[in-house]
Scaffold this motif. Structure first.
Motif, PDB file in Angstrom:
ATOM      1  N   ASP A 137     -39.613  17.806 -55.850  1.00  0.00           N
ATOM      2  CA  ASP A 137     -38.834  18.241 -57.205  1.00  0.00           C
ATOM      3  C   ASP A 137     -37.119  18.116 -57.031  1.00  0.00           C
ATOM      4  OD1 ASP A 137     -38.078  20.627 -56.522  1.00  0.00           O
ATOM      5  OD2 ASP A 137     -38.546  20.996 -58.545  1.00  0.00           O
TER       6      ASP A 137
ATOM      7  N   TYR B 236     -40.382  11.256 -52.433  1.00  0.00           N
ATOM      8  CA  TYR B 236     -40.506  11.449 -54.500  1.00  0.00           C
ATOM      9  C   TYR B 236     -40.076  12.148 -54.862  1.00  0.00           C
ATOM     10  CZ  TYR B 236     -44.237   7.977 -51.601  1.00  0.00           C
ATOM     11  OH  TYR B 236     -44.436   6.975 -50.944  1.00  0.00           O
ATOM     12  N   LEU B 237     -39.480  11.951 -55.476  1.00  0.00           N
ATOM     13  CA  LEU B 237     -38.262  12.908 -56.147  1.00  0.00           C
ATOM     14  C   LEU B 237     -39.246  13.086 -57.524  1.00  0.00           C
ATOM     15  CD1 LEU B 237     -35.820  14.689 -57.039  1.00  0.00           C
ATOM     16  CD2 LEU B 237     -35.039  12.720 -57.960  1.00  0.00           C
TER      17      LEU B 237
ATOM     18  N   MET C 122     -32.754  14.806 -62.139  1.00  0.00           N
ATOM     19  CA  MET C 122     -32.002  13.755 -61.482  1.00  0.00           C
ATOM     20  C   MET C 122     -30.857  14.956 -61.058  1.00  0.00           C
ATOM     21  SD  MET C 122     -33.776  11.503 -61.581  1.00  0.00           S
ATOM     22  CE  MET C 122     -32.473   9.864 -60.430  1.00  0.00           C
TER      23      MET C 122
ATOM     24  N   SER D 294     -31.200  14.005 -56.512  1.00  0.00           N
ATOM     25  CA  SER D 294     -31.907  12.883 -56.451  1.00  0.00           C
ATOM     26  C   SER D 294     -30.910  12.620 -55.075  1.00  0.00           C
ATOM     27  CB  SER D 294     -31.421  12.298 -57.513  1.00  0.00           C
ATOM     28  OG  SER D 294     -30.397  11.626 -57.688  1.00  0.00           O
TER      29      SER D 294
ATOM     30  N   LYS E 101     -32.672  10.893 -51.975  1.00  0.00           N
ATOM     31  CA  LYS E 101     -32.679   9.558 -51.224  1.00  0.00           C
ATOM     32  C   LYS E 101     -32.424   9.390 -50.384  1.00  0.00           C
ATOM     33  CE  LYS E 101     -31.074   5.552 -52.488  1.00  0.00           C
ATOM     34  NZ  LYS E 101     -29.750   4.574 -53.879  1.00  0.00           N
TER      35      LYS E 101
ATOM     36  N   TYR F 157     -36.663   5.563 -51.489  1.00  0.00           N
ATOM     37  CA  TYR F 157     -37.437   7.031 -52.210  1.00  0.00           C
ATOM     38  C   TYR F 157     -37.548   5.973 -53.751  1.00  0.00           C
ATOM     39  CZ  TYR F 157     -34.514   8.690 -56.329  1.00  0.00           C
ATOM     40  OH  TYR F 157     -34.204   9.810 -57.173  1.00  0.00           O
ATOM     41  N   THR F 158     -38.586   7.040 -54.321  1.00  0.00           N
ATOM     42  CA  THR F 158     -38.946   6.553 -55.350  1.00  0.00           C
ATOM     43  C   THR F 158     -37.838   8.008 -56.459  1.00  0.00           C
ATOM     44  OG1 THR F 158     -41.110   7.705 -54.958  1.00  0.00           O
ATOM     45  CG2 THR F 158     -39.949   4.651 -54.730  1.00  0.00           C
ATOM     46  N   HIS F 159     -38.495   7.441 -57.528  1.00  0.00           N
ATOM     47  CA  HIS F 159     -38.309   8.601 -59.146  1.00  0.00           C
ATOM     48  C   HIS F 159     -39.313   8.894 -59.745  1.00  0.00           C
ATOM     49  CE1 HIS F 159     -36.108  10.501 -62.689  1.00  0.00           C
ATOM     50  NE2 HIS F 159     -37.388  11.417 -61.861  1.00  0.00           N
TER      51      HIS F 159
ATOM     52  N   SER G 209     -41.007  10.260 -62.835  1.00  0.00           N
ATOM     53  CA  SER G 209     -41.077  11.299 -63.607  1.00  0.00           C
ATOM     54  C   SER G 209     -42.551  11.617 -64.375  1.00  0.00           C
ATOM     55  CB  SER G 209     -40.235  11.247 -64.494  1.00  0.00           C
ATOM     56  OG  SER G 209     -40.589   9.516 -65.591  1.00  0.00           O
TER      57      SER G 209
ATOM     58  N   ASN H 184     -44.857   3.632 -57.787  1.00  0.00           N
ATOM     59  CA  ASN H 184     -43.836   3.928 -56.443  1.00  0.00           C
ATOM     60  C   ASN H 184     -44.204   4.174 -55.431  1.00  0.00           C
ATOM     61  OD1 ASN H 184     -40.954   4.627 -58.342  1.00  0.00           O
ATOM     62  ND2 ASN H 184     -42.749   5.276 -59.754  1.00  0.00           N
TER      63      ASN H 184
END
Length: 846
Positions: free
Chosen positions: A232, A257-258, A263, A266, A270, A280-282, A284, A292
């Motif tokens: 995170d 993977y965030l 953010m 982030s 990234k 890089y992917t987010h 949530s 993702n």
């Protein structure tokens, strides 16, 4: 949307018809159809345009099937998630209305889309990851594991302010990402708990060391290497780690993977991906995970796509229990052949756009038909099990302790080998010793080798005789006669008009000239006609017999797959209602084995009668003995037993050569192992050498394992969403005893001291049979534990990396790859992407 920009309505009437070739499943052979997973939006423009453009595959699929009627399923799996299948079927959601099948998680898609890879999954389990974040992180790990196959290697590391392996057994190494190891990781990941502060540098250093050691030692995939960082946020100064371990060559890609809605970090997360050729992917929400995670496959496919390499891949053998589990489709062991489909547009060449994967399934039944059963005897069997993946040759032929056979076949050599083996039949209860000759060679243009086992002794020679076709046909069509319908006497799968014929019908129509175009095995037909004529007098002989009450059936089998059966009792009166019926596969000639009774008799000493109790799951618990009382000595012996049964001072047993009871007084435990009935006497029989223990191994076993779980654990056989205790069936290695009687000892007696009393028993061999009579003193009870199986999963076996044939090509790097396309703001507009997908798909299909 078509080329002119007009919207086109999809769908319409889709008639289905039951088809013999597709295991009586209702299909549409004139058209393919589309399946979209529930978690993928089916109105997405990428999906709709991809579906429209891939309609050209219908003609290709139909043409292929017409050219080769033995083909089964043909399909195209799109990188956007939709799946085109020919012939079309009706897709049935589960009880919750969910269609969970995603073609991108299938091994054929994964292996065709990317080259082999080493993956280290690094997950943040610090205190900030509590709650929903940890749930999302666990689901992300499981989804990544689902994208790995037999050619990939993996490990999972959790970190806070220190590093720990989720499986300590796998510390510092990579393990093959086979199904057993992947499921093992999933269960361990479910037990992760959050605490402490995150220090990502230590975890990254450990991951780079694992991958560097694998490269240096020639282990792992020897191709792509990647680290999957799930966190995170990253607050440390981590650049020094990459300078030390990965720059400037960047041999290891880093995907990040965030997790969560925050953010704040982030840009840091990234930066890690973009400066290490990753993505890089987010993520949530849980719904974001699947799409993702799939992005990393597209990145790894770039070098292959830029090279325009259409590598054809063959998957390992697997049991397809996912696609048709709710259908009338019998599960088949199969392999899949697949190849990638990609964009050839020059403007997007550096982006390496993978459109999807096209493939077809090949049931191994078709391969087995090339080696007719009548030409060789039974080898060891691969045992289909839930979520069946594959079985290493060393687990089937475990007597090959030096791996000589395995190494030669993996390397694609041609040769022979002889081994002394211990085999077992009747669900592993009856062992015998064999000398096997192994013949093996490579199968050209595939990664497979073919091996055949011939057992010395029975089956070494074939007996031929000449009879007229007219005479043979007459006897072949008698009501008491059948032939093995799973064998290929005549090939009925080439011409669609022949598919509804049984093998007996096909043979008769071929021999009578009604179907001269049928392709038939002339040698096998000659044998079965000869057997039909030679055994024809048995029907009259059996009918004329005056049989004792309780005799239910008489039967005969020959090496050509011919069986004659006569019933002396109706089905409603028979104790063995299932015996020799179509559902009793163990006692019939099938494509992969001879009947149990046939094999036991063939391995028995010539001139002796063989008696045994058939296993019957349906009539479990019934007091039945399905044998043929021929020998007069047995009849006399039964009279003696019945007389002795009236005495309360003794217990009487007829026990076969493997220690199982055939008859006893009282008649309550027929077919049970004698050691479970009277362990003290069995122990004495072993001690004195009358019975010998034979150690057997099963590396294909499934064992029960009680496990507490929640819905996120995703255990093998549970669909529950509530926490409860369930019995999971998990792969395990078992060692268990078999027993064999020493036939050189004809009679004996002994006394066993049991505390305050003594137990006397007398044993006598029944002449010309595989039986012994045991009379045991009943008024002295000796308590002794019965014999149990020992099951364990060994760490060393799970992490072992035996010699294996690797894929011939590796696409890990290309100088023209656009590494700047690394997530966040995408470098290609959506509309342009759709245009290229449409155009490239059309070009690829032609």
């Amino acid at each position: 949307m078509d080329e002119e920009g007009n919207f086109i309505e999809l769908g319409g009437e889709f008639p289905l018809e039951e088809n013999e070739h597709f295991n009586k499943l209702s299909v549409n052979t004139l058209m393919s159809d589309i399946q979209v997973p529930t978690n993928v939006y089916n109105k997405d423009p990428d999906i709709l345009n991809g579906v429209y453009m891939s309609e050209a595959l219908n003609d290709v699929f139909i043409g292929n099937f017409q050219k080769d009627p033995t083909l089964t399923w043909q399909y195209f799996g799109s990188s956007t998630g939709f799946f085109r299948l020919y012939p079309g079927i009706k897709w049935t959601p589960d009880s919750n209305g969910v269609v969970s099948f995603d073609c991108r998680n299938r091994n054929w898609y994964i292996q065709a889309a990317t080259s082999p890879k080493d993956i280290v999954i690094v997950v943040d389990v610090s205190g900030s990851m509590k709650g929903l974040k940890m749930t999302i992180a666990k689901h992300t790990i499981n989804t990544i594991l689902d994208t790995l196959g037999e050619n990939d290697f993996v490990n999972v590391i959790a970190y806070t302010d220190y590093v720990r392996y989720v499986e300590p057994c796998f510390k510092g190494t990579l393990v093959q990402a086979d199904l057993d190891n992947r499921e093992h990781f999933k269960l361990l990941v479910e037990e992760l708990h959050v605490k402490g502060e995150a220090k990502v540098k230590k975890a990254m250093k450990e991951s780079f060391r694992i991958l560097a050691d694998a490269r240096a030692n020639g282990q792992g995939s020897l191709c792509n290497q990647a680290i999957m960082l799930i966190t995170d946020g990253a607050m440390e100064d981590f650049q020094s780690v990459f300078e030390e371990f990965n720059w400037p060559d960047k041999k290891v890609r880093v995907f990040t993977y965030l997790i969560g809605r925050d953010m704040t970090f982030s840009e840091n997360v990234k930066w890690i991906a973009c400066n290490n050729k990753g993505y890089y992917t987010h993520i949530s929400t849980l719904a974001d995970v699947q799409e993702n995670v799939m992005e990393y496959l597209h990145v790894l496919s770039r070098p292959m796509v830029i090279n325009h390499d259409h590598d054809i891949i063959w998957t390992e053998a697997y049991m397809d229990s996912v696609l048709f589990k709710s259908k009338a489709h019998s599960l088949l062991l199969m392999t899949s052949v697949a190849m990638p489909v990609f964009s050839k547009k020059k403007e997007t060449l550096s982006h390496g756009i993978l459109l999807g994967v096209v493939g077809t399934d090949i049931p191994l039944l078709e391969v087995m038909k090339l080696a007719p059963r009548y030409k060789y005897s039974d080898g060891k069997k691969l045992k289909p099990k839930p979520n069946y993946n594959s079985v290493d040759l060393s687990e089937a032929e475990w007597e090959d302790t030096e791996d000589n056979l395995r190494t030669a076949m993996v390397k694609g050599k041609t040769g022979t080998l002889t081994l002394d083996v211990r085999a077992a039949v009747d669900k592993g209860k009856r062992p015998f010793f064999l000398k096997n000759d192994y013949f093996y060679t490579t199968i050209n243009e595939t990664p497979f080798s073919f091996g055949m086992v011939l057992t010395r002794g029975h089956g070494q020679y074939m007996f031929f005789g000449n009879v007229s076709v007219e005479e043979g046909l007459h006897d072949l069509q008698q009501p008491d006669l059948t032939i093995a319908d799973e064998w290929t006497y005549c090939e009925t799968d080439i011409d669609p008009h022949h598919r509804k014929l049984t093998q007996l019908q096909a043979v008769v129509r071929y021999l009578t000239g009604k179907e001269p175009d049928l392709e038939c095995d002339e040698i096998l037909l000659q044998q079965v006609l000869f057997d039909a004529v030679v055994t024809a007098p048995l029907e009259a002989y059996w009918t004329a017999l005056t049989v004792d009450e309780g005799m239910e059936s008489a039967f005969l089998g020959t090496r050509s797959g011919l069986m004659r059966v006569i019933r002396y009792a109706g089905s409603e009166k028979r104790v063995g209602k299932r015996f020799l019926t179509p559902v009793d596969k163990e006692n019939l000639f099938t494509v992969d084995h001879f009947p149990i009774w046939y094999r036991l008799a063939a391995e028995n000493k010539p001139g002796q009668f063989f008696f045994y109790v058939p296993h019957d799951d349906i009539n479990k618990g019934a007091q039945k003995v399905i044998v043929k009382w021929i020998c007069c000595n047995v009849t006399i012996l039964m009279s003696i037993l019945i007389h002795l049964c009236f005495s309360q001072d003794v217990n009487c047993y007829l026990v076969d050569n493997n220690g199982f009871t055939l008859s006893l007084c009282p008649f309550i435990q027929v077919g049970k192992f004698f050691g479970e009935i009277d362990g003290s006497v069995m122990a004495q029989l072993l001690k004195s050498g009358l019975f010998k223990r034979v150690t057997l191994y099963d590396y294909q076993a499934m064992c029960k394992n009680a496990h507490h779980h929640t819905s996120g654990a995703r255990p093998l056989f549970s669909v529950s969403h509530r926490q409860k205790k369930v019995e999971l069936m998990q792969p395990c290695n078992t060692e268990y005893p078999g027993f064999m009687y020493d036939t050189s000892i004809r009679e004996t007696n002994s006394i066993i001291k049991c505390g305050r009393c003594q137990k006397m028993f007398v044993l006598q061999q029944v002449p010309n049979s595989n039986l012994v009579m045991l009379v045991v003193q009943a008024d002295c009870d000796c308590i002794l534990n019965s014999f149990e199986h020992n099951a364990t999963v060994k760490c060393n076996r799970m992490k072992s990396q035996k010699i294996r044939r690797r894929p011939e090509s590796c696409h890990a790097y290309h100088p023209h790859e656009n590494a700047k396309d690394c997530g966040g703001a995408c470098g290609i507009a959506v509309s342009l992407t759709l245009y290229f997908i449409c155009l490239a798909t059309s070009l690829a299909l032609h």
